[in-house]
Design an enzyme around this catalytic site. Structure first.
Site, PDB file in Angstrom:
ATOM      1  N   SER A 161       0.838  -1.203   0.000  1.00 36.50           N
ATOM      2  CA  SER A 161       0.000   0.000   0.000  1.00 36.50           C
ATOM      3  C   SER A 161       0.872   1.253   0.000  1.00 36.50           C
ATOM      4  CB  SER A 161      -0.908  -0.002   1.225  1.00 36.50           C
ATOM      5  OG  SER A 161      -0.140   0.165   2.396  1.00 36.50           O
TER       6      SER A 161
ATOM      7  N   CYS B 197      -0.980  -7.959  -6.110  1.00 37.05           N
ATOM      8  CA  CYS B 197      -0.460  -6.718  -6.697  1.00 37.05           C
ATOM      9  C   CYS B 197      -0.493  -6.782  -8.228  1.00 37.05           C
ATOM     10  CB  CYS B 197       0.937  -6.396  -6.179  1.00 37.05           C
ATOM     11  SG  CYS B 197       2.144  -7.686  -6.440  1.00 37.05           S
TER      12      CYS B 197
ATOM     13  N   GLU C  98      -6.662   2.211  -6.377  1.00 33.46           N
ATOM     14  CA  GLU C  98      -6.536   0.754  -6.309  1.00 33.46           C
ATOM     15  C   GLU C  98      -7.549   0.209  -5.307  1.00 33.46           C
ATOM     16  OE1 GLU C  98      -3.148  -2.704  -5.846  1.00 33.46           O
ATOM     17  OE2 GLU C  98      -2.851  -0.855  -4.739  1.00 33.46           O
TER      18      GLU C  98
END
Length: 209
Positions: free
Chosen positions: A12, A67, A168
């Protein structure tokens, strides 16, 4: 530690920032990748069934918590309607279940807080005008009513100014963005602040190169 010369991190953005700062203070070389938005481009000449299979695995595998998960499918030209329809049909066949079920296609997300965060993104997508084709909220599994389960979620007609496109989500949410041509698809990817990986489905050797 003198034994560590460099640090590489993927995660993150707040944690990436912290790791970058601490590593720099200690004179370490650092690569900190915070946030990802991976696009998958589907050209009009693509083998659509292959593209759909690729999208299903890449968008919903591991409940989208990777990811390298694909969170945006860029449908180029006239293939969009068919692509959305076929992806939607496949999402309905995905089995959301706990890890103990060997036939499970998709498990829960990581925490209650993260589940709520994803649900808020879905609500925001609806509020900002995207078309919610498959809604994964309120997904209940018998015996696991308190589990952090979300069903596969699919948005169509997503645009660059929407929160679900800009940020995201890190969950089983796929946004379909429609582009007129290859150049427009490419400019979408190039202008997004988050990168990581991009893939392309086409039958054209020149476009692939």
């Amino acid at each position: 530690s003198k034994d560590v010369s460099s640090v590489s991190f993927v995660g993150s953005t707040p944690v990436a920032k912290y790791i970058y700062e601490q590593s720099a203070k200690n004179l370490k070389r650092v690569q900190a990748l915070g946030g990802a938005k991976n696009h998958l481009v589907v050209m009009p000449d693509a083998n659509i069934d292959q593209a759909v299979d690729g999208i299903i695995g890449a968008a919903y595998g591991s409940a989208g918590e990777r990811c390298m998960a694909v969170s945006v499918a860029v449908a180029v030209g006239g293939i969009a309607d068919s692509l959305v329809e076929k992806v939607h049909l496949k999402t309905q066949k995905l089995k959301v279940a706990p890890w103990t079920d060997p036939e499970s296609d998709m498990g829960p997300v990581i925490s209650k807080e993260h589940k709520e965060k994803i649900e808020n993104y879905i609500s925001k997508g609806v509020d900002e005008g995207a078309t919610l084709v498959a809604d994964g909220r309120n997904y209940k599994i018998q015996g696991y009513e308190k589990g952090y389960f979300l069903g596969p979620t699919l948005f169509d007609n997503v645009t660059q100014n929407m929160t679900i496109y800009k940020e995201e989500i890190f969950g089983p949410v796929l946004s379909v963005v429609r582009a007129r041509n290859y150049e427009e698809a490419l400019s979408l990817i190039d202008s997004h602040p988050f990168g990581n990986g991009t893939s392309l489905y086409t039958s054209d050797g020149e476009v692939a190169r």
